[in-house]
Design a protein around this motif. Structure first.
Motif, short mmCIF file in Angstrom:
data_model
loop_
_atom_site.label_atom_id
_atom_site.label_comp_id
_atom_site.label_asym_id
_atom_site.label_seq_id
_atom_site.Cartn_x
_atom_site.Cartn_y
_atom_site.Cartn_z
N ALA A 15 40.06 3.16 -30.44
CA ALA A 15 39.06 3.25 -31.28
C ALA A 15 39.38 4.47 -32.48
O ALA A 15 39.22 4.34 -33.54
CB ALA A 15 37.73 3.75 -30.86
N LEU A 18 42.04 2.81 -34.88
CA LEU A 18 41.42 2.17 -35.76
C LEU A 18 41.00 3.19 -36.97
O LEU A 18 41.11 2.54 -38.15
CB LEU A 18 40.41 1.34 -35.42
CG LEU A 18 41.04 0.22 -34.37
CD1 LEU A 18 39.68 -0.62 -33.82
CD2 LEU A 18 41.48 -0.95 -35.47
N VAL A 73 36.61 -5.33 -34.94
CA VAL A 73 35.85 -4.04 -34.91
C VAL A 73 34.38 -4.16 -34.60
O VAL A 73 33.66 -3.60 -33.91
CB VAL A 73 36.14 -2.78 -35.90
CG1 VAL A 73 37.46 -2.24 -35.76
CG2 VAL A 73 35.73 -3.53 -37.20
N ASP A 92 37.86 -2.79 -44.45
CA ASP A 92 37.77 -3.75 -43.48
C ASP A 92 37.68 -5.03 -44.05
O ASP A 92 37.12 -5.23 -45.22
CB ASP A 92 36.59 -3.17 -42.36
CG ASP A 92 37.01 -2.05 -41.43
OD1 ASP A 92 38.11 -1.50 -41.48
OD2 ASP A 92 36.19 -1.71 -40.95
N SER A 171 37.03 -7.03 -39.30
CA SER A 171 38.14 -6.48 -38.72
C SER A 171 38.95 -5.44 -39.53
O SER A 171 38.70 -5.53 -40.69
CB SER A 171 39.22 -7.83 -38.57
OG SER A 171 38.60 -8.74 -37.90
N ASN A 172 39.86 -4.79 -38.52
CA ASN A 172 40.65 -3.84 -39.46
C ASN A 172 42.09 -4.43 -39.72
O ASN A 172 42.69 -4.87 -38.56
CB ASN A 172 40.70 -2.44 -38.64
CG ASN A 172 41.65 -1.47 -39.40
OD1 ASN A 172 42.82 -1.82 -39.63
ND2 ASN A 172 41.09 -0.22 -39.39
#
Length: 178
Positions: A15, A18, A73, A92, A171-172
């Protein structure tokens, strides 16, 4: 894969990684989307599809992959959250699969609205520009969803609490971790 975003997701990362990626590349991704949003008022972006828009946003950005939608994510189907790996951040990618929103807009909640986005085969893709935690609301850049209109880039908002059906994924995109 020759088709952008059709590959399998990258290997999982922490995490923290990210968040680091979002802070490093998110502002550049949002800036690129803003630039294309401005250009879309005068010309069609790519082939007018959301895949083409996303590809154009990400192609000039060092470290952003277009082989998949990146690290998942957040995922929500209907009003049930399936996955929450971290915070939703600007930059994102949002993907809406047969998403149906129904709720009220405006301060007094007098204006009812309903909205449908994307299909199972062709999700509506966009770039998140802002996430309002208190309102649980995403603002994004995406190709307009109005049939028979010139495909410009819109800036819709999606209230997560108003998702009544279908799936929303965040999503990243940044898949190159250094």
């Amino acid at each position: 894969p020759s088709e952008p975003f059709s590959g399998s997701p990258p290997a999982p990362v922490s995490a923290e990684a990210l968040v680091d990626l979002a802070h490093r590349l998110g502002p550049t991704i949002v800036s690129s989307a803003q630039h294309i949003h401005e250009k879309s008022k005068r010309l069609v972006i790519g082939d007018g599809s959301s895949v083409s828009f996303l590809f154009m946003v990400l192609s000039p950005i060092n470290g952003a992959s277009t082989s998949s939608l990146g690290h998942l994510v957040y995922a929500q189907t209907g009003n049930a959250v399936q996955k929450r790996l971290g915070d939703i951040m600007p930059g994102d990618i949002i993907a809406l699969y047969e998403a149906r929103f129904k709720g009220h807009k405006g301060g007094l909640g007098l204006n009812a609205y309903s909205l449908s986005c994307g299909t199972k085969e062709e999700p509506m893709l966009g770039v998140i520009s802002e996430f309002e935690v208190k309102k649980n609301k995403i603002k994004a850049f995406s190709v307009n969803q109005h049939p028979n209109t010139y495909p410009t880039i819109d800036t819709p908002s999606y209230k997560l609490d108003d998702l009544k059906g279908g799936t929303l994924k965040v999503s990243n995109i940044c898949s190159i971790v250094r």
